[in-house]
Design an enzyme around this catalytic site. Structure first.
Site, PDB file in Angstrom:
ATOM      1  N   GLY A  82       7.410   1.067   5.089  1.00  0.00           N
ATOM      2  CA  GLY A  82       6.265   1.972   4.957  1.00  0.00           C
ATOM      3  C   GLY A  82       5.273   1.513   3.902  1.00  0.00           C
ATOM      4  O   GLY A  82       4.357   2.254   3.527  1.00  0.00           O
ATOM      5  N   LEU A  83       5.430   0.272   3.431  1.00  0.00           N
ATOM      6  CA  LEU A  83       4.588  -0.238   2.335  1.00  0.00           C
ATOM      7  C   LEU A  83       3.615  -1.314   2.813  1.00  0.00           C
ATOM      8  O   LEU A  83       2.855  -1.864   2.012  1.00  0.00           O
ATOM      9  CB  LEU A  83       5.477  -0.785   1.204  1.00  0.00           C
ATOM     10  CG  LEU A  83       6.476   0.241   0.640  1.00  0.00           C
ATOM     11  CD1 LEU A  83       7.423  -0.420  -0.366  1.00  0.00           C
ATOM     12  CD2 LEU A  83       5.738   1.399  -0.033  1.00  0.00           C
ATOM     13  N   GLY A  84       3.657  -1.629   4.102  1.00  0.00           N
ATOM     14  CA  GLY A  84       2.652  -2.531   4.690  1.00  0.00           C
ATOM     15  C   GLY A  84       2.828  -3.998   4.363  1.00  0.00           C
ATOM     16  O   GLY A  84       1.902  -4.786   4.563  1.00  0.00           O
ATOM     17  N   GLY A  85       3.997  -4.398   3.881  1.00  0.00           N
ATOM     18  CA  GLY A  85       4.183  -5.787   3.429  1.00  0.00           C
ATOM     19  C   GLY A  85       3.828  -6.834   4.474  1.00  0.00           C
ATOM     20  O   GLY A  85       3.051  -7.751   4.193  1.00  0.00           O
TER      21      GLY A  85
ATOM     22  N   ASP B  15      -2.480  -1.662  10.677  1.00  0.00           N
ATOM     23  CA  ASP B  15      -2.741  -1.659   9.226  1.00  0.00           C
ATOM     24  C   ASP B  15      -3.400  -2.941   8.740  1.00  0.00           C
ATOM     25  O   ASP B  15      -3.826  -3.009   7.583  1.00  0.00           O
ATOM     26  CB  ASP B  15      -1.408  -1.580   8.447  1.00  0.00           C
ATOM     27  CG  ASP B  15      -0.809  -0.197   8.468  1.00  0.00           C
ATOM     28  OD1 ASP B  15      -1.457   0.719   8.990  1.00  0.00           O
ATOM     29  OD2 ASP B  15       0.317  -0.048   7.950  1.00  0.00           O
TER      30      ASP B  15
ATOM     31  N   SER C  47       1.983  -6.604   7.161  1.00  0.00           N
ATOM     32  CA  SER C  47       0.555  -6.565   7.487  1.00  0.00           C
ATOM     33  C   SER C  47      -0.257  -7.205   6.369  1.00  0.00           C
ATOM     34  O   SER C  47      -1.231  -7.920   6.615  1.00  0.00           O
ATOM     35  CB  SER C  47       0.087  -5.116   7.660  1.00  0.00           C
ATOM     36  OG  SER C  47       0.777  -4.490   8.693  1.00  0.00           O
ATOM     37  N   SER C  48       0.137  -6.940   5.128  1.00  0.00           N
ATOM     38  CA  SER C  48      -0.592  -7.487   3.981  1.00  0.00           C
ATOM     39  C   SER C  48      -0.465  -9.007   3.929  1.00  0.00           C
ATOM     40  O   SER C  48      -1.446  -9.715   3.651  1.00  0.00           O
ATOM     41  CB  SER C  48      -0.044  -6.858   2.694  1.00  0.00           C
ATOM     42  OG  SER C  48      -0.798  -7.248   1.584  1.00  0.00           O
TER      43      SER C  48
ATOM     44  N   LYS D  50       0.851  -1.199   0.000  1.00  0.00           N
ATOM     45  CA  LYS D  50       0.000   0.000   0.000  1.00  0.00           C
ATOM     46  C   LYS D  50       0.880   1.239   0.000  1.00  0.00           C
ATOM     47  O   LYS D  50       2.054   1.198   0.424  1.00  0.00           O
ATOM     48  CB  LYS D  50      -0.941   0.035   1.212  1.00  0.00           C
ATOM     49  CG  LYS D  50      -0.287  -0.053   2.605  1.00  0.00           C
ATOM     50  CD  LYS D  50       0.199   1.232   3.200  1.00  0.00           C
ATOM     51  CE  LYS D  50       0.768   1.069   4.615  1.00  0.00           C
ATOM     52  NZ  LYS D  50       1.715   2.091   5.020  1.00  0.00           N
TER      53      LYS D  50
ATOM     54  N   PRO E  20       9.607  -4.609   0.007  1.00  0.00           N
ATOM     55  CA  PRO E  20      10.666  -4.401   1.003  1.00  0.00           C
ATOM     56  C   PRO E  20      10.071  -4.347   2.411  1.00  0.00           C
ATOM     57  O   PRO E  20       8.981  -3.808   2.611  1.00  0.00           O
ATOM     58  CB  PRO E  20      11.270  -3.053   0.611  1.00  0.00           C
ATOM     59  CG  PRO E  20      10.859  -2.817  -0.802  1.00  0.00           C
ATOM     60  CD  PRO E  20       9.555  -3.534  -0.997  1.00  0.00           C
TER      61      PRO E  20
END
Ligand code: C5P
Length: 293
Positions: A93-96, A131, A98-99, A9, A89
């Site tokens: 800050g890209l939510g990996g 998140d 959590s996703s 995200k 990565p």
């Protein structure tokens, strides 16, 4: 065997409003899922196992915590072997993470005949991380409260170049919240304006999307500030911060425009080596689970 795609995200703006009594912060952010994916394969197995393409990300992985919470809630599931191929990565800050956890919870919920909106499922997601509830649905959404109170928004077509510096920040999310000073808090009105007029996100004369973490990030990591400055000079666009950083992004209307900007950024001699990804917005996470074999 089930194959899942877990998207990254971007935060199209993030305002931190206040510190709460429980130690968390109330915020307003606009989440947007984008086409950079981790891949997860799930098989039934004799015992649970998690294999991660980057073994350093195995211990303490949110997928393992999701399985533990699922079991602790007394919900049924078979033993699973889960194979996680990371492309997003980590801690960027890209939510990996959590996703990934949300994708596994969705798969468990769907195979147990819970909807992903069932209260058991959403509360389990919220306990895993602020998140995680967002990633149960994905797409574009406003997140309020600690990020877990969600309002879906209609899809808008956008692309972006994500710039992820090789910068490790210990205990990143917690320490970036702790680094916020009084002037970093705001009332949510800039986000409100972006919600009402989403195409303002493309306005390059504006100081891009607000992000409360931008000041402390650039103050503590001057090399990141110089990456942002170099990108701004070369592209004429102010890079925005995603989440609590350190990833930056430049928005574009089309993937083609994003690829053109990527080429410009790739040609710069940046203060920190950066991974670059061209992505587009995706509508929702529905349809990202495929049954094979
Ligand atoms: O919820 P999550 O596990 O991602 O949060 C990690 C840490 O970040 C929390 O323990 C808290 O210190 C901080 N945080 C916060 N306010 C939020 C989200 C996270 O203070 N809305």
């Amino acid at each position: 065997m089930l194959e899942l795609l877990a998207p990254a995200k971007l935060n199209l703006g993030l305002e931190v409003i206040r510190k709460r009594d429980d130690g968390y912060h109330d915020l307003t952010t606009m989440f947007c899922a984008v086409s950079l994916f981790d891949k997860i394969r799930i098989h039934r197995s004799a015992t649970d196992a998690l294999v991660v393409s980057d073994p350093a990300l195995r211990d303490g992985n949110l997928i393992l915590r999701a399985l533990d919470l699922w079991d602790a809630a007394g919900l049924n599931r078979p033993a699973l072997e889960i194979i996680l191929r990371k492309r997003i990565p980590a801690a960027a800050g890209l939510g990996g993470a959590s996703s990934d956890a949300a994708a596994v919870i969705r798969a468990l919920a769907e195979s147990s005949d819970f909807g992903t909106g069932a209260p058991e499922v959403t509360s389990l997601a919220a306990r895993l991380g602020s998140d995680v509830p967002y990633f149960l649905r994905g797409g574009r959404a406003i997140g309020e409260g600690r990020g877990d109170l969600l309002r879906p928004l209609p899809y808008i077509r956008l692309a972006a170049v994500i710039i992820t510096p090789a910068l490790e920040i210990a205990d990143k999310t917690r320490s970036m919240y702790a680094a916020l000073g009084p002037d970093d808090f705001s009332d949510g009105s800039r986000l409100q304006r972006l919600i009402e007029e989403p195409y303002l996100i493309f306005d390059r004369r504006d100081a891009s999307m607000p992000n409360a973490f931008e000041r402390p990030l650039y103050a503590f990591y001057p090399e990141l500030a110089s990456v942002a400055a170099a990108i701004r000079v070369a592209t004429g666009q102010i890079p925005s911060v995603s989440g609590a950083g350190p990833s930056l992004y430049l928005l574009a209307r089309t993937l083609r425009e994003a690829h053109d900007m990527r080429r410009i950024v790739a040609g710069l001699n940046l203060a920190v080596p950066c991974a670059l990804f061209c992505v587009r917005a995706i509508r929702s996470n529905a349809g990202f689970a495929k049954r094979r074999g």
